[in-house]
Design a protein around this motif. Sequence first.
Motif, short mmCIF file in Angstrom:
data_model
loop_
_atom_site.label_atom_id
_atom_site.label_comp_id
_atom_site.label_asym_id
_atom_site.label_seq_id
_atom_site.Cartn_x
_atom_site.Cartn_y
_atom_site.Cartn_z
N ARG A 161 0.80 -1.02 -0.08
CA ARG A 161 0.04 0.04 0.13
C ARG A 161 0.96 1.29 0.06
O ARG A 161 0.64 2.30 -0.78
CB ARG A 161 -1.09 -0.04 1.33
N ASP B 37 2.09 1.94 -3.41
CA ASP B 37 0.92 2.49 -4.28
C ASP B 37 1.14 3.95 -4.05
O ASP B 37 0.90 4.85 -4.99
CB ASP B 37 -0.31 1.92 -4.01
N ASP C 244 -2.03 3.42 7.35
CA ASP C 244 -1.91 3.25 5.93
C ASP C 244 -3.01 4.07 5.33
O ASP C 244 -2.79 4.71 3.96
CB ASP C 244 -2.23 1.80 5.55
#
Length: 372
Positions: A221, A224, A256
């Motif tokens: 994550r 990303d 996150d």
Amino acid sequence: MAEQALDTSLGVSGGLFLAAPRRTGKSTFVRQDLLPELRSRDVDVIYVDLWIDKSKDPAIHIANAVRAELSKDDGPISKLAKMMGVTKLTIGAMGSGLNFDLSQLGLHADSTLTDALQALSRNGKRKLVIVIDEAQHALTTDQGMAALFSLKAARDSLNTDDGLHGMTLIATGSNRDKLATLVNGREQAFYGADMIDFPQLDAEYVKWVIAKAKLNLDGSRALDVFSRLGFRPESFLRALSATRRQVVIKPGTDADALLLQQAQDSLRSARVDFLNTITSLPPLQAALLRELALDASIPPGQTRIGVFSAAMRARLQQRLRTEVAGGGEDIAVEAPSIQNAMDSLREKNFLWRSQRGAYWIEDEQFLEWLIA
């Protein structure tokens, strides 16, 4: 990269050109990793950053870097320069062009850039590596282009004279199309040199950074988020820092999700600020930027229309009719007004122009926002 740049086993010595978008870590890598690696291989390295002061002619930066190497008190070249009686370093064809006074060395004659680099090679008894950061900037002035041809002449001499020790050039650029003009045009000094895309920082970098941040983040994550930020370390580090502050203030926060939110807020704010700036420009300048951004998105191999062509004037007129109150019919869309608009956009650092007249959007990061 050092191995590839120094390898002449195939008889190719055109140089190595590295292209990467701005703020993706290219210059940091060159200064902190590549230069030390090169120096560890027993070569003489001269580093030039053409972006450090864009108000100066690129040729001056190149000459100053060579001059600094010449004038090192502990180097053999300083003794040689004094023996030769060098007071000026000349960049330009047939000895004409910019002259850079070296009289502070107590010297008494003139020397070309090629002479200086030959002397560095001969007396250093080692291969010479010239590293030029943001090399495409040399194309913006006649003297900068002359400096590139002087470097080519020096390279050819150092690589073919048995009494010298060779030279290679490493150049970086923040726009692949701009950098490509240095190696793809037959009229360019380094035609045929190798050009590669600088590798982006990847999952290993993200893993390393989030470990330093001491946040319990999911690596995929976080990667990303890094991708959404254009693989730009500075932007990613700012988002991480903001996330860490919030986690300290509010324990139990989903780090996150917060990191993603910080990145999205940062991108949204940057986009709004940029588009507000575009909106404040005179209509013809704003229209020109958007049309040039559209042309920049044309796939390689397809021909772009000329900035001053009838087709471009028609596109600009159509955009002005659509986007300007009152239809923009009173705005002149002729060669002189287009040229004035281009000059203003260059002064505002929206556009880059080579000395041969080619134009590009200065920062590729803004292309998507201009096209939308």
